[in-house]
Design a protein around this motif. Structure first.
Motif, short mmCIF file in Angstrom:
data_model
loop_
_atom_site.label_atom_id
_atom_site.label_comp_id
_atom_site.label_asym_id
_atom_site.label_seq_id
_atom_site.Cartn_x
_atom_site.Cartn_y
_atom_site.Cartn_z
N ASP A 113 0.81 -1.21 0.00
CA ASP A 113 0.00 0.00 0.00
C ASP A 113 0.85 1.27 0.00
OD1 ASP A 113 -2.75 -1.19 0.34
OD2 ASP A 113 -1.74 -2.05 2.10
N PHE A 114 2.08 1.16 0.51
CA PHE A 114 2.97 2.33 0.57
C PHE A 114 4.40 1.84 0.75
CE2 PHE A 114 1.64 1.47 4.88
CZ PHE A 114 2.74 1.74 5.68
N ILE A 115 5.33 2.79 0.70
CA ILE A 115 6.75 2.50 0.86
C ILE A 115 7.28 3.30 2.04
CG2 ILE A 115 7.45 4.27 -0.82
CD1 ILE A 115 9.66 2.26 -1.74
N ARG A 116 8.23 2.71 2.76
CA ARG A 116 8.77 3.36 3.96
C ARG A 116 10.26 3.04 4.08
NH1 ARG A 116 5.58 1.63 8.98
NH2 ARG A 116 4.39 3.51 8.56
N THR A 117 10.99 3.95 4.70
CA THR A 117 12.39 3.71 5.04
C THR A 117 12.77 4.64 6.18
OG1 THR A 117 14.60 3.34 4.12
CG2 THR A 117 13.44 5.35 3.40
N GLN A 118 14.03 4.60 6.56
CA GLN A 118 14.55 5.50 7.58
C GLN A 118 15.81 6.16 7.04
OE1 GLN A 118 15.17 2.87 10.92
NE2 GLN A 118 13.13 3.26 11.70
N VAL A 119 16.11 7.34 7.56
CA VAL A 119 17.32 8.05 7.17
C VAL A 119 17.83 8.79 8.41
CG1 VAL A 119 16.04 10.08 6.33
CG2 VAL A 119 18.34 9.62 5.44
N PHE A 120 19.14 8.86 8.54
CA PHE A 120 19.72 9.60 9.66
C PHE A 120 19.37 11.09 9.50
CE2 PHE A 120 22.88 6.09 9.15
CZ PHE A 120 22.65 5.46 10.36
N PRO A 121 18.94 11.75 10.57
CA PRO A 121 18.57 13.16 10.46
C PRO A 121 19.75 14.06 10.04
CG PRO A 121 18.49 12.45 12.76
CD PRO A 121 18.73 11.23 11.92
N GLN A 122 20.98 13.61 10.33
CA GLN A 122 22.17 14.40 9.95
C GLN A 122 22.51 14.22 8.46
OE1 GLN A 122 21.96 11.85 12.15
NE2 GLN A 122 23.38 12.08 13.85
N ASN A 123 21.91 13.23 7.82
CA ASN A 123 22.22 12.93 6.42
C ASN A 123 21.37 13.83 5.52
OD1 ASN A 123 22.65 11.85 3.89
ND2 ASN A 123 22.24 9.74 4.48
N THR A 124 21.80 15.07 5.38
CA THR A 124 21.02 16.05 4.63
C THR A 124 20.91 15.68 3.14
OG1 THR A 124 22.99 17.45 4.41
CG2 THR A 124 21.46 17.95 6.23
N ASP A 125 21.96 15.08 2.58
CA ASP A 125 21.87 14.64 1.18
C ASP A 125 20.84 13.53 1.03
OD1 ASP A 125 23.83 16.44 0.37
OD2 ASP A 125 25.45 14.96 0.48
N GLY A 126 20.83 12.60 1.99
CA GLY A 126 19.85 11.52 1.96
C GLY A 126 18.43 12.03 2.11
N LEU A 127 18.23 12.96 3.04
CA LEU A 127 16.91 13.55 3.23
C LEU A 127 16.42 14.23 1.95
CD1 LEU A 127 17.42 15.02 6.80
CD2 LEU A 127 15.67 13.35 6.15
N ARG A 128 17.30 14.97 1.33
CA ARG A 128 16.96 15.66 0.08
C ARG A 128 16.59 14.64 -1.01
NH1 ARG A 128 20.44 19.33 0.71
NH2 ARG A 128 22.21 18.16 -0.06
N PHE A 129 17.36 13.55 -1.10
CA PHE A 129 17.10 12.49 -2.07
C PHE A 129 15.71 11.90 -1.86
CE2 PHE A 129 16.99 7.84 -2.55
CZ PHE A 129 17.07 7.75 -3.93
N TYR A 130 15.39 11.53 -0.61
CA TYR A 130 14.10 10.91 -0.35
C TYR A 130 12.95 11.88 -0.61
CZ TYR A 130 16.38 6.76 1.41
OH TYR A 130 17.14 5.61 1.49
N GLU A 131 13.10 13.13 -0.22
CA GLU A 131 12.06 14.12 -0.50
C GLU A 131 11.85 14.27 -1.99
OE1 GLU A 131 13.36 17.55 1.70
OE2 GLU A 131 12.70 16.70 3.62
N LYS A 132 12.93 14.30 -2.75
CA LYS A 132 12.85 14.40 -4.22
C LYS A 132 12.10 13.21 -4.81
CE LYS A 132 15.92 13.73 -7.97
NZ LYS A 132 17.24 13.34 -8.30
N ASN A 133 12.15 12.07 -4.11
CA ASN A 133 11.50 10.86 -4.58
C ASN A 133 10.14 10.62 -3.92
OD1 ASN A 133 13.23 9.12 -6.57
ND2 ASN A 133 14.66 10.16 -5.19
N GLY A 134 9.54 11.68 -3.37
CA GLY A 134 8.16 11.62 -2.90
C GLY A 134 7.95 11.27 -1.44
N PHE A 135 9.02 11.14 -0.67
CA PHE A 135 8.89 10.80 0.75
C PHE A 135 8.67 12.06 1.58
CE2 PHE A 135 10.74 7.06 -0.94
CZ PHE A 135 10.55 6.03 -0.05
#
Length: 148
Positions: A113-135
């Protein structure tokens, strides 16, 4: 099974990030052949790989999970990205987004029904990547370390 050595290199990159961002929880480990065989033989998880010139340059470890059977939770199925990495020198070229697209398709094909993952809050590049991909952020995990 032919991709295991390349996957070990990518897992090492992930573990180094884990140690960098949360040394209180992470160490450098070793994933033996049985670890990978367990994933490949499983009915509810897999490793999707990205290749360039027959070389593995990224992966996504996906798992199909049912929500906990709790009265207040909808009975949903999630595709959970346990790990996702693109080799450092190949990042920012759209490879991670291709892996994300494949991860979402994997989930759809397995009734998620949906997709989920976790990312370290300090990982700003990772956060940006996931937001760009709809998270988007749905919940924050908080903890308190005990003194020893």
């Amino acid at each position: 099974m032919d991709d295991i050595e390349a996957l070990r290199v990518l897992y090492l990159e992930l573990e180094q990030d884990g140690v960098k961002y949360q040394p209180e929880h992470f160490v450098i480990g070793y994933r033996d052949d049985e670890f990978f065989k367990g994933i490949f033989d499983s009915e509810n998880q897999d490793i999707l790989v990205a290749e360039a010139e027959s070389k593995v340059i990224g992966f996504s470890h996906v798992m199909i999970l049912k929500q906990k059977n709790v009265a207040c939770l909808k009975p949903q199925t999630v595709v959970y990205i346990q790990d996702l990495d693109v080799i450092a020198e190949m990042r920012s070229q759209g490879i991670g987004s291709l892996l994300m697209k494949a991860s979402k398709e994997y989930g759809i094909n397995h009734g998620a029904d949906f997709i989920r993952t976790q990312v370290f809050p300090q990982n700003t590049d990772g956060l940006r990547f996931y937001e760009k991909n709809g998270f988007c952020e749905m919940m924050k995990t908080i903890e308190c370390q005990f003194s020893k």
